[in-house]
Write an enzyme that holds these catalytic residues in place. Structure first.
Site, PDB file in Angstrom:
ATOM      1  N   LYS A 125       4.047   3.228   6.992  1.00 50.98           N
ATOM      2  CA  LYS A 125       3.998   4.087   5.805  1.00 50.98           C
ATOM      3  C   LYS A 125       2.680   3.869   5.083  1.00 50.98           C
ATOM      4  O   LYS A 125       2.332   2.740   4.733  1.00 50.98           O
ATOM      5  CB  LYS A 125       5.133   3.763   4.829  1.00 50.98           C
ATOM      6  CG  LYS A 125       5.230   4.818   3.735  1.00 50.98           C
ATOM      7  CD  LYS A 125       6.078   4.399   2.551  1.00 50.98           C
ATOM      8  CE  LYS A 125       5.282   3.696   1.490  1.00 50.98           C
ATOM      9  NZ  LYS A 125       4.256   4.523   0.841  1.00 50.98           N
ATOM     10  N   GLY A 145      -0.017  -5.475  -0.144  1.00 46.52           N
ATOM     11  CA  GLY A 145       0.097  -4.750  -1.405  1.00 46.52           C
ATOM     12  C   GLY A 145       0.298  -5.738  -2.535  1.00 46.52           C
ATOM     13  O   GLY A 145      -0.088  -6.907  -2.430  1.00 46.52           O
ATOM     14  N   SER A 146       0.933  -5.282  -3.591  1.00 47.40           N
ATOM     15  CA  SER A 146       1.049  -6.119  -4.780  1.00 47.40           C
ATOM     16  C   SER A 146       2.138  -7.184  -4.617  1.00 47.40           C
ATOM     17  O   SER A 146       3.073  -7.030  -3.818  1.00 47.40           O
ATOM     18  CB  SER A 146       1.377  -5.248  -5.995  1.00 47.40           C
ATOM     19  OG  SER A 146       2.638  -4.655  -5.812  1.00 47.40           O
ATOM     20  N   THR A 147       2.018  -8.235  -5.395  1.00 44.89           N
ATOM     21  CA  THR A 147       3.018  -9.304  -5.374  1.00 44.89           C
ATOM     22  C   THR A 147       4.379  -8.751  -5.811  1.00 44.89           C
ATOM     23  O   THR A 147       5.422  -9.120  -5.267  1.00 44.89           O
ATOM     24  CB  THR A 147       2.544 -10.455  -6.285  1.00 44.89           C
ATOM     25  OG1 THR A 147       1.275 -10.901  -5.781  1.00 44.89           O
ATOM     26  CG2 THR A 147       3.510 -11.613  -6.291  1.00 44.89           C
ATOM     27  N   GLY A 166       5.893  -7.040  -2.913  1.00 38.97           N
ATOM     28  CA  GLY A 166       6.260  -8.074  -1.941  1.00 38.97           C
ATOM     29  C   GLY A 166       7.619  -8.684  -2.273  1.00 38.97           C
ATOM     30  O   GLY A 166       8.470  -8.870  -1.397  1.00 38.97           O
ATOM     31  N   GLU A 184       0.637 -10.034   2.646  1.00 38.83           N
ATOM     32  CA  GLU A 184      -0.706 -10.261   2.087  1.00 38.83           C
ATOM     33  C   GLU A 184      -0.679  -9.608   0.714  1.00 38.83           C
ATOM     34  O   GLU A 184      -0.571  -8.391   0.609  1.00 38.83           O
ATOM     35  CB  GLU A 184      -1.782  -9.585   2.953  1.00 38.83           C
ATOM     36  CG  GLU A 184      -1.870 -10.079   4.372  1.00 38.83           C
ATOM     37  CD  GLU A 184      -2.441 -11.473   4.489  1.00 38.83           C
ATOM     38  OE1 GLU A 184      -2.957 -12.008   3.483  1.00 38.83           O
ATOM     39  OE2 GLU A 184      -2.357 -12.043   5.585  1.00 38.83           O
ATOM     40  N   CYS A 235      -8.317  -7.203  -3.362  1.00 36.99           N
ATOM     41  CA  CYS A 235      -7.391  -8.308  -3.627  1.00 36.99           C
ATOM     42  C   CYS A 235      -8.108  -9.632  -3.786  1.00 36.99           C
ATOM     43  O   CYS A 235      -7.685 -10.504  -4.526  1.00 36.99           O
ATOM     44  CB  CYS A 235      -6.403  -8.414  -2.470  1.00 36.99           C
ATOM     45  SG  CYS A 235      -7.223  -8.449  -0.860  1.00 36.99           S
ATOM     46  N   GLU A 247      -3.674  -9.952 -12.494  1.00 38.23           N
ATOM     47  CA  GLU A 247      -4.563  -9.149 -11.650  1.00 38.23           C
ATOM     48  C   GLU A 247      -4.776  -7.791 -12.319  1.00 38.23           C
ATOM     49  O   GLU A 247      -3.813  -7.090 -12.630  1.00 38.23           O
ATOM     50  CB  GLU A 247      -3.933  -8.962 -10.264  1.00 38.23           C
ATOM     51  CG  GLU A 247      -4.849  -8.247  -9.302  1.00 38.23           C
ATOM     52  CD  GLU A 247      -4.226  -8.035  -7.928  1.00 38.23           C
ATOM     53  OE1 GLU A 247      -3.074  -7.588  -7.854  1.00 38.23           O
ATOM     54  OE2 GLU A 247      -4.910  -8.320  -6.928  1.00 38.23           O
TER      55      GLU A 247
HETATM   56  P1  NAP Z   1       1.675  -1.636  -4.138  1.00 37.12           P
HETATM   57  O1  NAP Z   1       1.900  -0.819  -5.327  1.00 37.12           O
HETATM   58  O2  NAP Z   1       2.463  -2.867  -3.930  1.00 37.12           O
HETATM   59  O3  NAP Z   1       1.837  -0.662  -2.897  1.00 37.12           O
HETATM   60  C1  NAP Z   1       1.597  -1.070  -1.549  1.00 37.12           C
HETATM   61  C2  NAP Z   1       2.447  -0.246  -0.633  1.00 37.12           C
HETATM   62  O4  NAP Z   1       3.825  -0.547  -0.854  1.00 37.12           O
HETATM   63  C3  NAP Z   1       2.300   1.240  -0.843  1.00 37.12           C
HETATM   64  O5  NAP Z   1       2.364   1.916   0.408  1.00 37.12           O
HETATM   65  C4  NAP Z   1       3.515   1.557  -1.689  1.00 37.12           C
HETATM   66  O6  NAP Z   1       3.899   2.886  -1.618  1.00 37.12           O
HETATM   67  C5  NAP Z   1       4.536   0.649  -1.080  1.00 37.12           C
HETATM   68  N1  NAP Z   1       5.699   0.370  -1.907  1.00 37.12           N
HETATM   69  C6  NAP Z   1       5.846   0.461  -3.244  1.00 37.12           C
HETATM   70  N2  NAP Z   1       7.093   0.104  -3.620  1.00 37.12           N
HETATM   71  C7  NAP Z   1       7.757  -0.236  -2.487  1.00 37.12           C
HETATM   72  C8  NAP Z   1       9.076  -0.716  -2.217  1.00 37.12           C
HETATM   73  N3  NAP Z   1       9.973  -0.910  -3.179  1.00 37.12           N
HETATM   74  N4  NAP Z   1       9.402  -0.985  -0.926  1.00 37.12           N
HETATM   75  C9  NAP Z   1       8.506  -0.821   0.066  1.00 37.12           C
HETATM   76  N5  NAP Z   1       7.253  -0.362  -0.131  1.00 37.12           N
HETATM   77  C10 NAP Z   1       6.878  -0.081  -1.393  1.00 37.12           C
HETATM   78  O7  NAP Z   1       0.170  -2.089  -4.034  1.00 37.12           O
HETATM   79  P2  NAP Z   1      -1.064  -1.144  -4.202  1.00 37.12           P
HETATM   80  O8  NAP Z   1      -1.153  -0.785  -5.638  1.00 37.12           O
HETATM   81  O9  NAP Z   1      -1.022  -0.062  -3.193  1.00 37.12           O
HETATM   82  O10 NAP Z   1      -2.250  -2.111  -3.757  1.00 37.12           O
HETATM   83  C11 NAP Z   1      -2.853  -2.989  -4.615  1.00 37.12           C
HETATM   84  C12 NAP Z   1      -2.292  -4.369  -4.441  1.00 37.12           C
HETATM   85  O11 NAP Z   1      -2.443  -4.784  -3.104  1.00 37.12           O
HETATM   86  C13 NAP Z   1      -3.026  -5.400  -5.262  1.00 37.12           C
HETATM   87  O12 NAP Z   1      -2.109  -6.298  -5.837  1.00 37.12           O
HETATM   88  C14 NAP Z   1      -3.875  -6.115  -4.234  1.00 37.12           C
HETATM   89  O13 NAP Z   1      -4.262  -7.410  -4.620  1.00 37.12           O
HETATM   90  C15 NAP Z   1      -3.020  -6.090  -3.039  1.00 37.12           C
HETATM   91  N6  NAP Z   1      -3.815  -6.249  -1.818  1.00 37.12           N
HETATM   92  C16 NAP Z   1      -3.722  -7.406  -1.110  1.00 37.12           C
HETATM   93  C17 NAP Z   1      -4.488  -7.598   0.015  1.00 37.12           C
HETATM   94  C18 NAP Z   1      -4.408  -8.855   0.828  1.00 37.12           C
HETATM   95  O14 NAP Z   1      -4.819  -8.834   1.990  1.00 37.12           O
HETATM   96  N7  NAP Z   1      -3.908  -9.959   0.306  1.00 37.12           N
HETATM   97  C19 NAP Z   1      -5.359  -6.582   0.424  1.00 37.12           C
HETATM   98  C20 NAP Z   1      -5.424  -5.423  -0.322  1.00 37.12           C
HETATM   99  C21 NAP Z   1      -4.624  -5.255  -1.435  1.00 37.12           C
HETATM  100  P3  NAP Z   1       3.337   3.980  -2.674  1.00 37.12           P
HETATM  101  O15 NAP Z   1       1.913   3.650  -2.970  1.00 37.12           O
HETATM  102  O16 NAP Z   1       3.485   5.231  -1.921  1.00 37.12           O
HETATM  103  O17 NAP Z   1       4.197   3.850  -3.866  1.00 37.12           O
END
Ligand code: NAP
Ligand code: MG
Length: 448
Positions: A140, A193-195, A198, A216, A250, A345
């Site tokens: 996804k 994605g976000s903590t 996660g 991650e 991130c 963050e």
């Molecule tokens: P996010 O809001 O957690 O979204 C990540 C993904 O998860 C998106 O595809 C999102 O879908 C999906 N999602 C949201 N709610 C969900 C749920 N309840 N169940 C399953 N999937 C769900 O994170 P983001 O805003 O896209 O990305 C930014 C975050 O990612 C930051 O915290 C960043 O630090 C982290 N990040 C970490 C790394 C690493 O390697 N450690 C790398 C890059 C980014 P939708 O967007 O369609 O809602």
């Protein structure tokens, strides 16, 4: 040009899982060489399509086309795992009377959920090892940045992947992402994605089939600038780390601790680079500071800047333009260590630069966080570098370098709330393979 992106429903997730399940037996029965062929074709497709992919990312989430390293990174992953699909267990004669062995086997259907800040990177670094290991996948993309996944999905069949091996859906996290993490027939899930998300996936795993989860997650990276550091180099690299992709990485060093003896020259150098950024249209090759990914991200960053101003004005930046969603590079200094700006963050071009006096003090400050993804330290003293590297609670440490500098063959991932897994060319297949031990009693075989 407008794009129409489909929103996956819960039924669409079921259909994708069913397609993956149907494809899995024949796919996993192929030799590693046969599974590698379409992966290597995908590497070529991505390389040939780099400028189109860069443009799609700029259009969907505002990454400047000049910052688009993603295509080369993706191609390296597709190529590498196209050659590396040799899953191996081991054998043992250590139990007298037995010849024992372990097998490494794919899970079946695995789920992959990726964020919006480097979608093609995450697509490649997760899908390539997953299918190389013999799994079928459902991926996804993020609702904020679905276009490169959509483009690559169009090449899947052309590259020769059998139908159902890679299923790409677009849609909202709380609908299709949630359905994936609750799905009883998805046996493992890899998530970046976000903590916060996660945690939601971990809970969904516990409430459904205890699928294996690999995370991650977010970061609040510290950079430690000691008194003997090369200040010009340190300023250049730490400025790039936090301002690159408008702070939407991130591993960015969003907290900088500079030794009080070199605060002024370091700040001057940092300020000079940050204030000369060319803010604007991400599809313009002259731009090196694009917009935030969307209005939600923009509003979040603006809110944090307002919170920061309650404790003191930034020394540069602090302004934003709603019409094009850009935020000026913003530097706060001497900010309270327990403030939200230091603790949370932000995911924007906002850095806090504070000072320290002693090594013990700066280690304590650097570690006083629930995150632990990437720390950067700057000194010419090897003993300081090694001592501090060991004590920092972080999955990655850059010595005289800062993120996004990493090494593709070393584990990428975080301590504490920044994640539970480690990805790399050498590590990632591990996430997508089960272990099976087989104990074979052999009369008369004896011991080793
Ligand atoms: P996010 O809001 O957690 O979204 C990540 C993904 O998860 C998106 O595809 C999102 O879908 C999906 N999602 C949201 N709610 C969900 C749920 N309840 N169940 C399953 N999937 C769900 O994170 P983001 O805003 O896209 O990305 C930014 C975050 O990612 C930051 O915290 C960043 O630090 C982290 N990040 C970490 C790394 C690493 O390697 N450690 C790398 C890059 C980014 P939708 O967007 O369609 O809602
Ligand atoms: Mg989101």
């Amino acid at each position: 040009m407008p794009f129409i992106v489909a929103e996956a429903s819960v039924e669409d997730v079921d259909a994708a899982v069913a397609a993956a399940e149907a494809a899995f037996p024949a796919w996993s029965a192929l030799s590693p060489i046969e599974r590698g062929k379409p992966l290597k074709k995908m590497a070529d497709k991505v390389l040939a399509g780099i400028s189109e992919l860069a443009n799609l990312e700029a259009l969907s989430m505002g990454k400047p086309v000049t910052d688009f390293f993603d295509g080369h990174y993706a191609a390296v992953n597709f190529n590498y795992f196209g050659e590396a699909a040799w899953a191996q267990g081991h054998t043992s004669l250590n139990t007298p009377g037995f010849l024992n062995m372990s097998l490494r086997q794919p899970f079946g259907v695995v789920g992959i959920v990726i964020p919006w800040n480097a979608p093609l990177v995450f697509f490649a670094k997760k899908v390539a090892p997953a299918v190389a290991a013999g799994n079928a996948v459902v991926l996804k993309s993020s609702e904020k940045a679905p276009l490169t996944s959509w483009k690559v999905a169009q090449w899947i069949e052309e590259c020769g992947f059998p139908p159902g091996v890679i299923n790409v859906i677009s849609g909202h996290g709380h609908i299709s992402g949630q359905a994936m993490s609750m799905h009883m027939r998805i046996r493992a899930m890899s998530f970046t994605g976000s903590t916060r998300t996660g945690r939601a996936i971990q809970i969904a795993s516990a409430q459904s089939n205890l699928k294996k989860v690999v995370f991650e997650l977010g970061g609040k990276g510290p950079a430690l600038i000691f008194g003997d550091a090369d200040l010009e180099e340190a300023a250049k690299a730490t400025e790039h780390s936090i301002m690159f992709q408008s702070g939407q990485t991130c591993m960015a060093n969003s907290r900088v601790y500079v030794h009080e003896s070199v605060k002024e020259p370091f700040l001057e150098a940092f300020k000079k680079i940050a204030s000369s950024r060319r803010i604007g249209d991400p599809t313009d090759p002259n731009t090196n500071h694009g917009p935030q990914a969307d209005k939600v991200q923009f509003d979040t960053v603006v809110k944090y800047i307002a919170i920061g101003k309650e404790s003191g004005e930034p020394i540069i930046g602090g302004n934003s333009t709603e019409s094009n969603l850009t935020v000026q590079p913003t530097i706060f200094t001497d900010h309270p260590e327990d403030s939200r700006l230091v603790k949370e963050e932000i995911f924007g071009p906002v850095v806090v630069i504070n000072t320290f006096k002693t090594e013990a003090e700066v280690i304590a400050k650097a570690n006083d966080t629930e995150f632990g993804l990437y720390a950067s330290l700057w000194t010419k003293d090897l003993e300081v570098a090694l001592r501090v590297s060991k004590k920092i609670e972080s999955g990655m440490v850059g010595v005289n370098c800062a993120s996004p500098v990493t090494s593709w063959d070393l584990p990428f991932g975080g301590y504490k709330g920044s994640g539970t897994g480690r990805e790399s060319l050498l590590e990632s297949m591990e996430h997508f393979l089960e272990h099976k031990s087989i104990f074979i009693k052999v009369n008369g075989i004896g011991g080793i």
